[in-house]
Scaffold this motif. Structure first.
Motif, short mmCIF file in Angstrom:
data_model
loop_
_atom_site.label_atom_id
_atom_site.label_comp_id
_atom_site.label_asym_id
_atom_site.label_seq_id
_atom_site.Cartn_x
_atom_site.Cartn_y
_atom_site.Cartn_z
N LEU B 442 0.82 -1.22 0.00
CA LEU B 442 0.00 0.00 0.00
C LEU B 442 0.85 1.27 0.00
CD1 LEU B 442 -2.98 -1.00 2.35
CD2 LEU B 442 -3.03 -0.64 -0.14
N SER B 443 1.96 1.26 0.77
CA SER B 443 2.76 2.49 0.79
C SER B 443 3.47 2.68 -0.55
CB SER B 443 3.75 2.48 1.96
OG SER B 443 4.59 1.35 1.86
N SER B 444 3.86 1.58 -1.17
CA SER B 444 4.47 1.70 -2.49
C SER B 444 3.44 2.22 -3.50
CB SER B 444 5.02 0.34 -2.94
OG SER B 444 5.36 0.39 -4.30
N MET B 445 2.21 1.71 -3.43
CA MET B 445 1.16 2.21 -4.34
C MET B 445 0.96 3.70 -4.15
SD MET B 445 -1.97 -0.48 -4.58
CE MET B 445 -1.80 -2.13 -5.22
N ALA B 446 0.97 4.15 -2.88
CA ALA B 446 0.77 5.58 -2.60
C ALA B 446 1.92 6.39 -3.22
CB ALA B 446 0.69 5.81 -1.09
N ARG B 447 3.16 5.88 -3.05
CA ARG B 447 4.30 6.61 -3.64
C ARG B 447 4.22 6.62 -5.16
NH1 ARG B 447 7.06 3.66 0.40
NH2 ARG B 447 7.76 2.11 -1.12
N ARG B 448 3.83 5.48 -5.73
CA ARG B 448 3.74 5.41 -7.19
C ARG B 448 2.67 6.37 -7.71
NH1 ARG B 448 2.98 -0.91 -8.00
NH2 ARG B 448 3.08 -1.13 -5.74
N ALA B 449 1.54 6.40 -6.99
CA ALA B 449 0.45 7.31 -7.40
C ALA B 449 0.94 8.75 -7.38
CB ALA B 449 -0.75 7.13 -6.47
N LYS B 450 1.65 9.10 -6.31
CA LYS B 450 2.13 10.48 -6.14
C LYS B 450 3.15 10.82 -7.24
CE LYS B 450 2.04 14.19 -3.71
NZ LYS B 450 0.80 14.92 -4.01
N SER B 451 4.12 9.93 -7.46
CA SER B 451 5.15 10.19 -8.47
C SER B 451 4.52 10.39 -9.84
CB SER B 451 6.13 9.02 -8.58
OG SER B 451 6.70 8.74 -7.35
N LEU B 452 3.61 9.48 -10.20
CA LEU B 452 3.01 9.56 -11.53
C LEU B 452 2.14 10.81 -11.66
CD1 LEU B 452 2.15 5.78 -12.05
CD2 LEU B 452 3.61 7.16 -13.55
N GLU B 453 1.40 11.12 -10.59
CA GLU B 453 0.53 12.30 -10.60
C GLU B 453 1.38 13.57 -10.80
OE1 GLU B 453 -1.60 12.81 -6.82
OE2 GLU B 453 -1.13 14.94 -7.04
N GLU B 454 2.49 13.67 -10.06
CA GLU B 454 3.35 14.85 -10.19
C GLU B 454 3.95 14.93 -11.58
OE1 GLU B 454 4.63 15.24 -5.47
OE2 GLU B 454 6.11 14.51 -6.93
N ALA B 455 4.41 13.79 -12.06
CA ALA B 455 5.02 13.78 -13.39
C ALA B 455 4.01 14.20 -14.45
CB ALA B 455 5.57 12.39 -13.70
N LEU B 456 2.77 13.72 -14.31
CA LEU B 456 1.74 14.07 -15.29
C LEU B 456 1.43 15.56 -15.24
CD1 LEU B 456 -0.51 10.92 -14.81
CD2 LEU B 456 0.53 11.63 -16.97
#
Lengths: 556, 556
Positions: B442-456
């Motif tokens: 779950l914490s990895s999913m949260a980090r992935r979501a954040k990274s991708l959201e920022e990049a987008l």
């Protein structure tokens, strides 16, 4: 449209009590005593149900918990019985009927007071659910499933002490066929390609003709595959599906849910439940004359509930009939491993068609297979497949699309389907124990079928065709007029009356023939051969004793 | 009736090529680029599809193997595209679309020639299928499943070396809940009673309100549960189901298959995909004015494809809306464990309704849950359930009857559903390892979501709402007019054009927003957060580089 639906609904409402209170009870399916009685050569399930309103009005033995008085408390909720899909109301799967509901009630009473009834336990002979009656799973299959569920233990040393070498090897092989070894991922909508390859090898070994993995659609048991084909073929009430009578009620239920018309053809009890082409032709013509376009013919071989195994010549005639008339052949072949007589063999319809020289472009044929039946009887795993041949690519794409809507069938069921179609071979470590387990189950089933068949034929007024295959006997009972009159007086069908008396006296649960359909005026019941072998003598003596007393009481 | 169907079919035929050739390809779902574009406030899937004929006429990238020329060879087979159920033709589940078909083609090409494209591999960001991208299953869950599959090893000494003590204990507990310990038997049609008890304990712990095992229907994933409710509620095209736009296409597909009308309501992108009651009211009134009777409201929370998590107050308004308007609330809550932001929490609609003082008789509410999502992501197990509350006993019996037609859902999936609703507790041997696995995912999913959201959000012309939950980002792309014109010229939608260019340049697979529906004139894509964390930087840099070049090429 809605006015029409509402009218239809009113007709159906009287029937609803049959299903009252079922949600409180465990799942051993049974069949409504009334669903297919008084058949005519052509009928829709709706017509049928309308005729049954008098039967439906009889009190339901355990419907107190969900009676009309309670329903009125829900007056503020939006969904009413007259505002739901009328096809759902029409659908009469009847996996719950009064006999099983009564059995469950008696079982509860026995728990409270073991002396409440003249028997110690309920013997469920109503459903083809072998492991619920103590049949053990095939060890090799379960070993492979367990290893695929938890591949982390595959290379541990303890594993070799617990599992056979070939189950470990097979699990590795299967995992290698799954992209990323991910048994927790959605698969291809038709199922994992490597497993479909394995299944095709099994089909080829069985039939001697090639099979194509692109023709295989793995499904959660055979039932969703049947629904998929009905959904594809049925456009309206004007589309008909030829079904045997007696039939397995999945077909009538599915046709009702998809809004089509069941076109019955009668199996001939006098010739061992023979399937006569002349009867097919007669019913087809009669349907056509009524404006019904027959899209498909359902054949159940080995038969359910009848247990007959079709002769090769008969199968050839059926193939020619479908080909000539331009209708799809839906072959329910889930009992292909269950053959009990030396003079009969299972031949798949695909093998028959190919041996006649008919190829992919000559006949549209769907074969249904399941892991729930055979000698394995893995009903709870919900594995199965259909092999779809003779449909154009554009139709195939539509079937694929419908299959895709639920993403894929469960992977354990997929794996098990590949195992039953490719079990251990001579030389494999498990082969001997596997063969011993398989042979023990099948030979015991054959003995049980024979014992029950003989015992039934010994009863006054009872005749029972051979159980050549499948898991059932479907004896005919010549009921005395007095019994028939008494049944009428208590507002039930004579076969349901007999089954209820049998249950009350012995604890044995059978399904009245009217749940499957029968020639009007004849009475039957379906009894599985599945109780473990050591229970059979007691079942026979209880049944014999009951029948004698019943006949003594009602003999004309 | 048939004349009407035939006419309808002609309209739909132009559309059929979209699904050509899919049966040859593995199953990673995607969504047709065209299915929900150009939405109007009220539409039926049929109307929608008719409008799409121009899009459908474009050539399909890999349809050679099943082209019309081959179909003509099947001229002797009975089933033609204009003689199948038109609802099947109408159904646009679109789990296969041109982008994924293209991806599969590129993947095949890479196998033959690793230098064929400017990337080494295809990155499937198109589907919520975590384990297909390397996520590992939760050990405890798999241990219990393996032991239940092969109970014969439960009391062997080696087993204690291979399995945790609490998984062995749990397996014993579960087996004790199954009549006869028969994991290979059909269960109660709603699922094994003991497992439903366990699930209810989990619901009670989550919500703080009682749950009743008689309200639980275990199903093979959530999809069959959704179909079951649609089947119950939809009588004809005059029955409407309110669905969010964008939506998960299971809903549009199921409504089409059951012959109803999808009544769309638009989520407000500007307020983080807010669900406005005024919009619900507007669309409900508009539907009524057109003679459509709205039977139910679908709410997906956390949202798919939007990732928003509803605020508690908003949920209360939704409950009041359904109650006041007399419509069923269908709550898709399969992402209930997937919350990534500290300011949002998941509240089940049942908890909300009960906390408002509304009981069983006040609101009709169905909650869908699945083992495919959450931190466990066990898509291949096909486990799930619906909790059905606020329906009268007579309606419940009808739902039960429909559930019974397929006998029961798979037992492994049933067991897994009980495990995810009742995982190891503090003090259990597995608790620490279980928690570590869960938290890591779950914490990895949260980090992935954040990274991708920022990049987008860093990309020119791209805005992306927070992924508060679920497994997806749904960014909006402000496409230059030149790109839009070019897309038109090659006869595709602008978002599909972008997705195709992205795939060709980077190997990244996303789904065009038109597969889910979007406000006309806006363009989006759905991208999962599921590639493993070490792949995210490469995905971001590839995407960023591509987007720059794309904008440089098409900037107005």
């Amino acid at each position: 449209m809605r006015k029409f639906a509402a009218e239809k609904t009113r007709h159906l409402l009287a029937h609803r009590k049959i299903f009252a209170a079922v949600s409180q009870h465990p799942a051993a399916p049974l069949y409504s005593s009334s669903s297919l009685q008084k058949l005519e050569p052509l009928f829709s399930t709706a017509v049928l149900l309308r005729r049954l309103s008098t039967v439906a009005d009889k009190p339901n033995p355990s419907s107190e918990s969900s009676s009309g008085s309670m329903a009125s408390d829900y007056s503020c909720t939006p969904v009413k019985i007259d505002s739901i899909n009328p096809k759902v109301l029409e659908c009469e799967y009847a996996v719950r009927g009064e006999i099983v509901i009564l059995a469950q009630k008696l079982q509860e009473e026995l728990k409270v007071n073991p002396d409440a009834h003249p028997f110690d336990e309920i013997l469920y002979c109503n459903i083809g659910n072998p492991q619920s009656l103590g049949q053990q799973p095939i060890t090799f299959f379960r070993e492979v499933l367990a290893l695929c569920d938890h591949p982390a233990i595959l290379d541990k040393s303890e594993t070799q002490g617990l599992f056979s070498a070939d189950s470990i090897e097979r699990a590795f092989e299967i995992l290698d066929q799954i992209p990323g070894r991910a048994t927790g991922a959605y698969s291809h909508s038709q199922g994992i390609k490597g497993l479909r390859d394995t299944i095709c090898k099994g089909i080829e070994a069985r039939d001697g003709f090639p099979a194509d993995p692109n023709d295989i659609f793995l499904t959660d048991g055979a039932s969703p595959a049947v629904h998929m084909m009905m959904q594809l073929l049925i456009r309206s009430k004007d589309d008909g599906i030829l079904c045997p009578i007696p039939q397995y009620p999945l077909y009538s239920a599915s046709i009702a849910l998809h809004g089509g018309t069941l076109v019955p053809y009668f199996l001939d009890e006098a010739t061992g439940w023979g399937l006569e082409i002349s009867e097919l032709k007669k019913q087809l013509e009669s349907a056509k004359a009524k404006g019904v376009s027959v899209r498909a013919l359902v054949v159940i071989n080995p038969g359910n509930p009848t247990g007959q195994v079709l002769a090769e010549d008969n199968q050839k005639q059926i193939v020619d009939f479908c080909r000539k008339e331009g209708i799809v052949l839906l072959a329910d072949e889930v009992y292909q491993e269950n053959i009990y007589v030396p003079d009969k063999q299972f031949h798949s319809f695909k093998k028959i068609a190919r041996s006649m020289g008919y190829g992919e472009k000559d006949i549209s044929l769907v074969s249904f297979q399941s892991v729930s039946k055979g000698y394995y009887g893995e009903c709870g795993k919900r594995g199965g497949y259909m092999e779809v041949t003779g449909f154009s690519p554009e139709i195939r794409e539509q079937i694929y699309k419908v299959a895709s809507v639920n993403l894929c069938s469960n992977i354990s069921g997929q794996i098990l389907a590949s195992l039953v179609m490719n079990p251990p071979k001579v030389g494999d470590e498990s082969y001997e124990s596997y063969s011993a387990e398989k042979d023990a189950i099948l030979s015991s089933m054959a003995r049980r079928a024979k014992s029950l068949e003989e015992a039934l034929n010994d009863l006054e007024g009872v005749t029972c065709n051979r159980a050549e295959g499948a898991m059932y006997l479907f004896p005919r009972i010549q009921l005395p007029n007095k019994a028939i009159e008494t049944a009428k007086a208590v507002n039930t069908t004579p076969d349901a009356f007999y089954a209820r008396q049998l249950l009350n006296a012995t604890g044995i649960v059978v399904v009245p023939g009217s749940g499957f359909g029968q020639v009007p005026g004849t009475w039957h019941f379906r009894c599985t051969i599945l109780p473990q072998e050591d229970r059979i003598p007691a079942i026979i003596s209880r049944l014999t004793e009951f029948h004698k007393r019943f006949m003594d009481e009602y003999r004309d």
